[in-house]
Design a protein around this motif. Structure first.
Motif, short mmCIF file in Angstrom:
data_model
loop_
_atom_site.label_atom_id
_atom_site.label_comp_id
_atom_site.label_asym_id
_atom_site.label_seq_id
_atom_site.Cartn_x
_atom_site.Cartn_y
_atom_site.Cartn_z
N CYS A 1 4.51 -3.10 -4.53
CA CYS A 1 5.16 -4.40 -4.77
C CYS A 1 6.38 -4.57 -3.88
N LEU A 2 7.19 -3.52 -3.77
CA LEU A 2 8.40 -3.60 -2.96
C LEU A 2 8.08 -3.69 -1.47
N PHE A 3 6.95 -3.12 -1.07
CA PHE A 3 6.56 -3.18 0.34
C PHE A 3 6.15 -4.60 0.77
N SER B 1 13.00 0.58 -0.33
CA SER B 1 11.83 0.67 -1.21
C SER B 1 11.52 2.11 -1.59
N MET B 2 11.62 3.02 -0.62
CA MET B 2 11.30 4.41 -0.91
C MET B 2 12.32 5.06 -1.85
N VAL B 3 13.61 4.77 -1.63
CA VAL B 3 14.64 5.34 -2.52
C VAL B 3 14.44 4.83 -3.94
N LEU C 1 9.26 -9.46 -2.23
CA LEU C 1 9.40 -10.47 -1.19
C LEU C 1 10.85 -10.93 -1.07
N ALA C 2 11.55 -11.02 -2.21
CA ALA C 2 12.95 -11.47 -2.19
C ALA C 2 13.84 -10.51 -1.42
N ILE C 3 13.57 -9.20 -1.54
CA ILE C 3 14.34 -8.21 -0.78
C ILE C 3 14.15 -8.43 0.72
N GLY C 4 12.90 -8.72 1.12
CA GLY C 4 12.63 -9.00 2.52
C GLY C 4 13.30 -10.26 3.01
N VAL C 5 13.45 -11.24 2.12
CA VAL C 5 14.09 -12.50 2.49
C VAL C 5 15.55 -12.28 2.88
N ILE D 1 12.92 -3.68 9.30
CA ILE D 1 11.79 -2.97 8.69
C ILE D 1 12.22 -1.61 8.17
N GLY D 2 13.02 -0.91 8.98
CA GLY D 2 13.52 0.40 8.55
C GLY D 2 14.37 0.31 7.30
N ILE D 3 15.19 -0.74 7.21
CA ILE D 3 16.06 -0.92 6.05
C ILE D 3 15.24 -1.14 4.78
#
Length: 209
Positions: free
Chosen positions: A25-27, A134-136, A109-113, A127-129
């Motif tokens: 979901c976070l990805f 997401s991984m943490v 999606l909101a995090i990506g926004v 992308i790295g951020i």
């Protein structure tokens, strides 16, 4: 008299499957980064064309966001059906799990926004951020080692209350209040991130396009 605290499966290994859902979901944030890049004239050719368009940026964001949300939610539903078919027991509250996945995609999606709205960063950096974030979050929700989320709950519960991955990956409690609170928290976080991201993009001005 014994009373179950949840109507979901009591198998601790199911936490890993919930954590996988949380991570996927976070990805979704990777998709919304591309969407935001295509709104910025200094980042992409598509952004140049959109900035000379009379259409409002908010319209572009909301329309494309809705499309991405639908696509990612369908992918999560397919994953849920597949896992259920191969024997993973998610319990009886299917509709609540689906709602959790929908809101999970929403906040992903909101995090990506908001990250994508930072025009000074290169696409690779963005992308790295989001992958790092997401991984943490996913690791803290038991993706790698079962029990991390429990330890956090015992010592620093506020982290679990704010971590979207932890909210997505929890079992469905019989107490509807807990479930509702978690959904509301994720929805509020997502709305705040989207609003800030849109405001950041709207403030961008270009000397020439």
């Amino acid at each position: 008299k014994e009373k179950a605290s949840t109507e979901g499966s009591q198998n601790v290994y199911n936490n890993y499957f919930y954590a996988i859902f949380a991570m996927s979901c976070l990805f979704a944030s990777l998709s919304s980064i591309g969407m935001m890049n295509n709104l910025q004239a200094n980042v992409s050719a598509t952004g140049k064309r959109k900035n000379v368009s009379p259409q409002r940026k908010m319209t572009f964001v909301l329309a494309e966001f809705a499309a991405l949300l639908l696509i990612h939610f369908v992918v999560e539903v397919i994953s849920f059906i597949y896992m259920s078919c191969i024997g993973v027991d998610f319990g009886d509250r299917v509709w609540e799990i689906l709602l959790t996945l929908f809101v999970g995609c929403f906040i992903g999606l909101a995090i990506g926004v908001i990250v994508g709205a930072i025009s000074k960063l290169a696409e690779g950096t963005k992308i790295g951020i989001v992958i790092g974030i997401s991984m943490v979050m996913s690791i803290l929700s038991d993706l790698c080692i079962n029990g991390i989320k429990y330890e956090i709950q015992q010592h620093v519960p506020i982290i679990n209350k704010l971590n979207p991955a932890a909210l997505i990956s929890l079992n469905v409690y019989s107490d509807h209040q807990v479930f509702t609170e978690n959904i509301v928290i994720m929805a509020i976080e997502a709305v705040v991130l989207i609003t800030v991201g849109i405001l950041m993009v709207r403030r961008n001005r270009y000397a020439s396009v």
